[in-house]
Design a protein around this motif. Structure first.
Motif, PDB file in Angstrom:
ATOM      1  N   THR A 110      -3.952 -12.898 -11.858  1.00 32.76           N
ATOM      2  CA  THR A 110      -4.482 -12.576 -10.531  1.00 32.76           C
ATOM      3  C   THR A 110      -3.387 -12.072  -9.591  1.00 32.76           C
ATOM      4  N   THR A 111      -2.160 -12.605  -9.716  1.00 30.08           N
ATOM      5  CA  THR A 111      -1.105 -12.133  -8.827  1.00 30.08           C
ATOM      6  C   THR A 111      -0.816 -10.660  -9.076  1.00 30.08           C
ATOM      7  N   VAL A 112      -0.710 -10.301 -10.354  1.00 32.04           N
ATOM      8  CA  VAL A 112      -0.437  -8.897 -10.668  1.00 32.04           C
ATOM      9  C   VAL A 112      -1.605  -8.018 -10.213  1.00 32.04           C
ATOM     10  N   CYS A 113      -2.842  -8.458 -10.508  1.00 35.03           N
ATOM     11  CA  CYS A 113      -4.011  -7.669 -10.098  1.00 35.03           C
ATOM     12  C   CYS A 113      -4.050  -7.508  -8.585  1.00 35.03           C
ATOM     13  N   SER A 114      -3.769  -8.590  -7.864  1.00 38.32           N
ATOM     14  CA  SER A 114      -3.889  -8.503  -6.412  1.00 38.32           C
ATOM     15  C   SER A 114      -2.826  -7.557  -5.862  1.00 38.32           C
ATOM     16  N   GLY A 206      -2.487  -9.313   2.144  1.00 42.89           N
ATOM     17  CA  GLY A 206      -1.094  -9.131   2.545  1.00 42.89           C
ATOM     18  C   GLY A 206      -0.529  -7.823   2.010  1.00 42.89           C
ATOM     19  N   TRP A 207      -0.868  -7.506   0.756  1.00 43.84           N
ATOM     20  CA  TRP A 207      -0.348  -6.261   0.162  1.00 43.84           C
ATOM     21  C   TRP A 207      -0.985  -5.045   0.789  1.00 43.84           C
ATOM     22  N   ILE A 208      -2.274  -5.134   1.148  1.00 39.14           N
ATOM     23  CA  ILE A 208      -2.915  -3.998   1.816  1.00 39.14           C
ATOM     24  C   ILE A 208      -2.158  -3.688   3.105  1.00 39.14           C
ATOM     25  N   LEU A 209      -1.908  -4.742   3.887  1.00 39.93           N
ATOM     26  CA  LEU A 209      -1.257  -4.537   5.177  1.00 39.93           C
ATOM     27  C   LEU A 209       0.133  -3.944   5.020  1.00 39.93           C
ATOM     28  N   SER A 210       0.940  -4.524   4.116  1.00 39.95           N
ATOM     29  CA  SER A 210       2.322  -4.054   4.060  1.00 39.95           C
ATOM     30  C   SER A 210       2.371  -2.647   3.475  1.00 39.95           C
TER      31      SER A 210
ATOM     32  N   ILE B   3       3.370  -9.646   5.544  1.00 40.16           N
ATOM     33  CA  ILE B   3       4.793  -9.372   5.685  1.00 40.16           C
ATOM     34  C   ILE B   3       4.922  -8.125   6.542  1.00 40.16           C
ATOM     35  N   SER B   4       5.710  -8.214   7.589  1.00 40.50           N
ATOM     36  CA  SER B   4       5.794  -7.047   8.453  1.00 40.50           C
ATOM     37  C   SER B   4       6.647  -5.977   7.794  1.00 40.50           C
TER      38      SER B   4
END
Lengths: 326, 323
Positions: A110-114, A206-210, B3-4
């Motif tokens: 799941t970590t890799v997929c996410s 979190g990954w989408i945002l960064s 994470i910013s």
């Protein structure tokens, strides 16, 4: 090559540091936890086990500290992590090796997929900035601030039930026996769906945002302008020019924050009573099972180090600059 | 975990594009909608932390006769298996959460500034050693370490939990600050300060630190988010101050009393939402700081319903007919 060697040296150093922390932490416990345990087990411990516990807790007062440290390493290298109190008299290493595959499969996949999914969606969100995709942002901000385990509770409340295909707890049906057959694997996959979905949704944001922010930053670089001016298709500029460059900091960010992510995702297992390391850590804390706690910490740290190393290799492939030197 | 971008770029060792000096504007911080929303929500939580225990209608520990009752006018958020009022528990829990978050944030930020800035500024083996130290702490999974240390300590109070979280979670901030200091170290104004004979400490405190304010602030907010989530998680698995309520303790009881199986959604939904909204407020604050440091992120938003596409040079030139 020199980059790789440096990284390997760093990981060896970190592994040593983690083991050393693990050696010193139990020495903070006041009193004599082993004596308390012996009285609790009412003499069921044999002399060897008692000695091993004393070494583990640093209560072997006759010996100088450096000798204790060497003994501790000796035990570790033999794979001896002490005896678990909760699953007495199984050794900790045995207890952990029964739960580790569950966690590796659930948390690892799941970590890799996410990361992959989140990065992909982030590319789109960054490229189509100002469109309806921006509406995703408040939702992801909210989801990334939710504790994983609480989100798990909500998922169970909403999706699991007597007539739902999602079982709400356990790793497999009590009716099937563990083994490499269709029944067991099917049941295990079915039981892991809901925990996996929980981790996926709450860690992906979190990954989408960064990635979105990296895309926005990269989009104003000159080489993007050049690529557009050359008349390349929008899709090609987005993937081959913008995303390719925005990806690098995201991958190294992924490697750096693995330790943080894994800590949070492990605890999803508690809510689902999933038979993995996180659930065991929960049981160990409840039962004050120090050897098991320490063993789990060590195993988690070493796994994270290994995962980090793989992420480093990926970075090596993605960034030609690291390969050029030496 | 959000994470910013600034952090990510700095942590990855990529040179962050230096923002061009914009027209000076006072309180630009407040004029940003995200920051403002974040600050307002945060202010509400601080008020809750101060007055929550006074405002709570019941004693959070007091047992009542209504067991596991859904929300009613007497018990706004329902009751627990012992008839305790969950609304009072949520109100009283705010103080512990905010206190631990702030304490851990301050401890971690101070450590991060000391270790990060000195490892970035001192170009000797000491600097390298500090950098290696923060990398080691970054890779070691913080939450399991916190769990082990906190559950081994004989007595856990909120202060102890805050200190443990603070002492184990400074590494990310230190790494970001080190990267930023490294890039500042070579700037002309630092050379000029050296040439005029300023002492190392003066350079660090009066030349470097003011330029690191935004990074430090964003690191602080990030650590507070992490600290709050860690504290809640600790309490959820049963490591918490026994004399005090926090939202994790509520979730701990909800989980151990099978609130889910009993359909008692009111038991765990309010506490979780309180955490999520606090986290969202802090993230919004961080986005605001991000946009100040990196103006490219400032949301151009929708311009008259038109989508701003990443086109040539990302200067959305709109003609009269709106193109």
């Amino acid at each position: 090559m020199s980059y790789l060697l440096k990284r390997i040296a760093f990981y060896i150093f970190t592994a040593w540091a983690a083991i050393t922390i693990n050696f010193f932490v139990p020495r903070l416990i006041p009193g004599d936890p082993v004596q308390a345990l012996i009285s609790k087990e009412r003499g069921q411990l044999n002399a060897d086990a008692v000695h091993s516990l004393y070494v583990l807790f640093g209560l072997d007062k006759q010996q100088p500290l450096w000798q204790q440290y060497l003994d501790y390493w000796g035990q570790l290298l033999h794979g001896d992590l002490g005896l678990s109190f909760t699953f007495f008299p199984s050794p900790v290493s045995e207890v952990i090796s029964s739960s580790l595959p569950w966690t590796l499969a659930l948390v690892g996949i799941t970590t890799v997929c996410s990361f992959l999914l989140g990065t992909g969606l982030g590319v789109l969100a960054g490229w189509r900035r100002g469109s309806w995709v921006d509406l995703v942002l408040p939702v992801t901000t909210f989801l990334s601030s939710v504790p994983y385990f609480w989100f798990g509770l909500i998922m169970i409340e909403l999706l699991a039930g007597p007539d739902s295909i999602f079982p709400s707890s356990g790793g497999y049906d009590p009716g099937v026996t563990p083994g490499w057959d269709i029944d067991f694997i099917g049941s295990a996959v079915q039981h892991s769906l809901l925990p996996a979905l929980t981790i996926l949704i709450s860690s992906m944001s979190g990954w989408i945002l960064s990635m979105r922010n990296m895309m926005v930053t990269v989009s104003s670089e000159d080489y993007i302008t050049v690529a557009h001016a050359k008349g390349l298709s929008d899709r090609r500029v987005m993937l081959g020019y913008a995303a390719r460059n925005a990806l690098l900091p995201n991958v190294s960010g992924f490697a750096l924050s693995l330790g943080l992510i894994v800590g949070g995702t492990l605890l999803v297992e508690i809510v689902f009573s999933y038979p993995g390391v996180g659930f065991q850590l929960f049981q160990a804390v409840g039962a004050k099972d120090y050897p098991l706690m320490q063993g789990i910490f060590l195993i988690i740290t070493l796994s994270v180090l290994a995962a980090n190393f793989i992420a480093d290799l990926a970075y090596l492939v993605l960034d030609p600059r690291t390969r050029k030197e030496g | 975990m959000a994470i910013s971008t600034v952090d990510l770029q700095a942590a990855a060792g990529e040179a962050a594009p230096s923002p061009r000096p914009a027209k000076r504007q006072k309180f630009r911080f407040i004029s940003n909608g995200k920051t403002l929303a974040g600050l307002i929500i945060l202010g509400f939580y601080v008020l809750l932390a101060i007055f929550g225990p006074i405002l709570s209608p019941y004693d959070p520990d007091a047992r009542g006769s209504d067991l596991i009752s859904p929300p009613t006018s007497a018990h706004w958020f329902g009751t627990t298996h012992l008839g305790q009022d969950i609304f009072s528990q949520v109100l009283s829990g705010a103080r512990g959460v905010v206190y631990v978050g702030l304490l851990a944030g301050v401890v971690a930020t101070v450590l991060a500034v000391i270790i990060g800035v000195s490892s970035g500024y001192l170009a000797n083996s000491g600097g390298e050693a500090l950098s290696a130290l923060s990398n080691v702490f970054l890779v070691i999974p913080a939450l399991p370490l916190i769990i082990i240390v906190a559950s081994i300590l004989p007595s856990v109070s909120n202060t102890v939990i805050g200190l443990v979280i603070g002492l184990t979670s400074w590494a990310w901030g230190a790494r970001v600050l080190r990267a930023q200091t490294l890039s500042l170290r070579g700037r002309d104004y630092v050379d000029a300060a050296k040439a005029t004979g300023e002492s190392t400490w003066r350079i660090i405190f009066f030349e470097l630190l003011p330029n690191l304010t935004a990074v430090i602030a964003s690191g602080f907010v990030g650590t507070v988010i992490f600290a709050v989530l860690s504290e809640i998680t600790l309490a959820f698995i049963g490591v918490s101050d026994p004399t005090d309520w926090n939202w994790g303790t509520i979730l701990f009881w909800a989980q151990s009393q099978q609130a889910l199986a009993q359909g008692a959604w009111w038991w765990f939904v309010p506490a979780g939402l309180a955490i999520a909204i606090l986290g969202t407020a802090l993230s919004l604050l961080n986005f605001g700081i991000d946009e100040i440091v990196n103006p490219r992120l400032r949301s151009a938003g929708r311009i008259k319903g038109k989508t701003v596409r990443m086109r040539i040079g990302f200067t959305p030139v709109l003609g009269k007919d709106n193109r």
